[in-house]
Design a protein around this motif. Structure first.
Motif, mmCIF file in Angstrom:
data_model
loop_
_atom_site.group_PDB
_atom_site.id
_atom_site.type_symbol
_atom_site.label_atom_id
_atom_site.label_comp_id
_atom_site.label_asym_id
_atom_site.label_seq_id
_atom_site.Cartn_x
_atom_site.Cartn_y
_atom_site.Cartn_z
ATOM 1 N N MET A 1 -9.633 -7.308 5.478
ATOM 2 C CA MET A 1 -9.197 -6.221 6.350
ATOM 3 C C MET A 1 -10.302 -5.919 7.355
ATOM 4 N N PHE B 1 -5.630 -7.905 9.681
ATOM 5 C CA PHE B 1 -5.730 -8.288 8.282
ATOM 6 C C PHE B 1 -5.393 -9.768 8.133
ATOM 7 N N SER C 1 1.969 -3.425 11.556
ATOM 8 C CA SER C 1 0.839 -2.513 11.714
ATOM 9 C C SER C 1 -0.509 -3.165 11.413
ATOM 10 N N VAL C 2 -0.493 -4.320 10.741
ATOM 11 C CA VAL C 2 -1.767 -4.957 10.369
ATOM 12 C C VAL C 2 -1.972 -6.315 11.030
ATOM 13 N N VAL D 1 2.233 -4.916 2.987
ATOM 14 C CA VAL D 1 1.126 -5.182 3.899
ATOM 15 C C VAL D 1 1.147 -6.651 4.308
ATOM 16 N N LEU E 1 -10.597 -1.724 10.636
ATOM 17 C CA LEU E 1 -9.843 -0.732 9.861
ATOM 18 C C LEU E 1 -9.696 0.571 10.632
ATOM 19 N N LYS E 2 -8.545 1.205 10.430
ATOM 20 C CA LYS E 2 -8.216 2.472 11.068
ATOM 21 C C LYS E 2 -8.006 3.532 9.994
ATOM 22 N N ASP F 1 -5.042 3.280 7.808
ATOM 23 C CA ASP F 1 -5.000 2.265 6.757
ATOM 24 C C ASP F 1 -5.366 2.847 5.388
ATOM 25 N N TYR G 1 -3.993 0.407 -2.426
ATOM 26 C CA TYR G 1 -3.495 -0.945 -2.192
ATOM 27 C C TYR G 1 -3.175 -1.594 -3.539
ATOM 28 N N ARG H 1 0.841 -1.200 0.000
ATOM 29 C CA ARG H 1 0.000 0.000 0.000
ATOM 30 C C ARG H 1 0.870 1.243 0.000
#
Length: 121
Positions: A82, A67, A62-63, A48, A85-86, A89, A93, A38
């Motif tokens: 996913m 994810f 971070s995921v 990712v 989600l934040k 994010d 992608y 991403r």
């Protein structure tokens, strides 16, 4: 050569979910690795998640836990589920496939066109 078709991006609220898909087609002899990267505005492209042919999976810190990457070898398709989600994010992608192609049998790196994921309230 190899063509990648991505789908599933969109706008979602924080805490929501999206599922990305990427289907590979063309003169594919074998797929080595499938994955997602991403790129957020003003930032470099980052990994990712990836999944290799043997099933080994790698996630960005971070995921992790949010994810899930999976692949359907029969369909040459990779998915990215996913969840939670934040806003951070939010990014474009990109699907990535490393494959050996016919007739050269050379291993090459292929990228999808990118799909926008926006997480916002």
């Amino acid at each position: 050569q190899v063509q990648l078709v991505e789908s599933g991006g969109g706008l979602v609220q924080p805490g929501g979910s999206l599922r990305l898909s990427c289907a590979a087609s063309g003169s594919i002899l074998s797929i080595v690795t499938m994955g997602w990267y991403r790129q957020a505005p003003g930032k470099e492209r980052e990994l990712v998640a990836t999944i290799v042919s043997g099933g080994l999976i790698n996630y960005a810190d971070s995921v992790k836990g949010r994810f899930t990457i999976s692949r359907d070898n029969a369909k040459n398709t990779v998915y990215l589920q996913m969840d939670s989600l934040k806003t951070e994010d939010t990014a474009v992608y990109y699907c990535n496939v490393i494959a050996r192609v016919l007739p050269s049998r050379v291993r090459n790196d292929y990228w999808g066109q990118g799909t926008q994921v926006t997480v916002s309230s």
